[in-house]
Design a protein around this motif. Structure first.
Motif, PDB file in Angstrom:
ATOM      1  N   THR A 260       0.846  -1.195   0.000  1.00 56.05           N
ATOM      2  CA  THR A 260       0.000   0.000   0.000  1.00 56.05           C
ATOM      3  C   THR A 260       0.883   1.248   0.000  1.00 56.05           C
ATOM      4  O   THR A 260       1.979   1.248   0.559  1.00 56.05           O
ATOM      5  N   GLY A 261       0.410   2.301  -0.654  1.00 60.46           N
ATOM      6  CA  GLY A 261       1.151   3.556  -0.686  1.00 60.46           C
ATOM      7  C   GLY A 261       2.416   3.497  -1.520  1.00 60.46           C
ATOM      8  O   GLY A 261       3.310   4.320  -1.352  1.00 60.46           O
TER       9      GLY A 261
ATOM     10  N   ASN B 140     -10.315  -7.169  -3.049  1.00 60.04           N
ATOM     11  CA  ASN B 140      -9.478  -6.028  -3.446  1.00 60.04           C
ATOM     12  C   ASN B 140      -8.455  -6.427  -4.502  1.00 60.04           C
ATOM     13  O   ASN B 140      -8.156  -5.661  -5.414  1.00 60.04           O
ATOM     14  N   ALA B 141      -7.917  -7.641  -4.383  1.00 64.23           N
ATOM     15  CA  ALA B 141      -6.972  -8.125  -5.388  1.00 64.23           C
ATOM     16  C   ALA B 141      -7.676  -8.340  -6.721  1.00 64.23           C
ATOM     17  O   ALA B 141      -7.147  -7.996  -7.774  1.00 64.23           O
TER      18      ALA B 141
ATOM     19  N   ILE C 268      -0.871   0.394  -9.401  1.00 69.91           N
ATOM     20  CA  ILE C 268      -1.366   1.701  -8.981  1.00 69.91           C
ATOM     21  C   ILE C 268      -0.926   1.970  -7.539  1.00 69.91           C
ATOM     22  O   ILE C 268      -0.996   1.087  -6.687  1.00 69.91           O
ATOM     23  N   ASN C 269      -0.479   3.184  -7.253  1.00 67.13           N
ATOM     24  CA  ASN C 269      -0.166   3.605  -5.893  1.00 67.13           C
ATOM     25  C   ASN C 269      -1.494   3.827  -5.180  1.00 67.13           C
ATOM     26  O   ASN C 269      -2.212   4.777  -5.461  1.00 67.13           O
ATOM     27  N   SER C 270      -1.833   2.942  -4.284  1.00 66.47           N
ATOM     28  CA  SER C 270      -3.150   2.968  -3.644  1.00 66.47           C
ATOM     29  C   SER C 270      -3.026   2.719  -2.150  1.00 66.47           C
ATOM     30  O   SER C 270      -2.137   2.005  -1.698  1.00 66.47           O
ATOM     31  N   ALA C 271      -3.948   3.304  -1.396  1.00 66.72           N
ATOM     32  CA  ALA C 271      -4.015   3.065   0.049  1.00 66.72           C
ATOM     33  C   ALA C 271      -4.851   1.823   0.360  1.00 66.72           C
ATOM     34  O   ALA C 271      -5.002   1.455   1.519  1.00 66.72           O
ATOM     35  N   THR C 272      -5.377   1.171  -0.676  1.00 69.09           N
ATOM     36  CA  THR C 272      -6.210  -0.012  -0.476  1.00 69.09           C
ATOM     37  C   THR C 272      -5.365  -1.178   0.013  1.00 69.09           C
ATOM     38  O   THR C 272      -4.395  -1.576  -0.635  1.00 69.09           O
ATOM     39  N   ALA C 273      -5.732  -1.713   1.156  1.00 68.31           N
ATOM     40  CA  ALA C 273      -5.007  -2.850   1.737  1.00 68.31           C
ATOM     41  C   ALA C 273      -5.662  -4.158   1.294  1.00 68.31           C
ATOM     42  O   ALA C 273      -6.753  -4.168   0.734  1.00 68.31           O
TER      43      ALA C 273
END
Length: 103
Positions: free
Chosen positions: A38-39, A64-65, A88-93
């Motif tokens: 994440t991030g 999410n995957a 993608i740079n994402s905060a999604t865990a």
């Protein structure tokens, strides 16, 4: 499932037979799992079975995957001993995958 690997000095042919049977049944030691960082815009996965020219087959194991996989905004670059997933740079865990390596 992993495959039995006889030692270099193994003399028992039944152990070699077992290893061949397991390989023929689809077992492999070139499998694993990873979670996208994440991030960050890339995730490095270390695996001794990976080499340049290998094909890494990811399988999403979480919602999410699956969403990340379905977006088609990422790719995998194999190298000797690891592969890099650019995403993608994402905060999604919780973007977790299983994988198999061929070649």
């Amino acid at each position: 499932m992993t495959v039995y690997v006889p030692g270099r000095d193994e003399k028992d042919l039944t152990k070699f037979s077992l290893a061949l049977q397991q390989l023929a049944s689809g077992r492999s030691n070139a499998i694993g799992s990873f979670t996208l960082t994440t991030g960050a815009s890339s995730t490095t996965v270390t695996d001794a079975n990976c080499a340049e020219g290998s094909t890494v087959i990811p399988i999403p194991t979480t919602a999410n995957a699956a969403s990340e996989f379905g977006a088609g905004t990422w790719y995998i670059t194999p190298s000797s001993g690891s592969f890099v997933v650019t995403h993608i740079n994402s905060a999604t865990a919780g973007r977790t995958f299983k994988y198999a390596i061929l070649g």
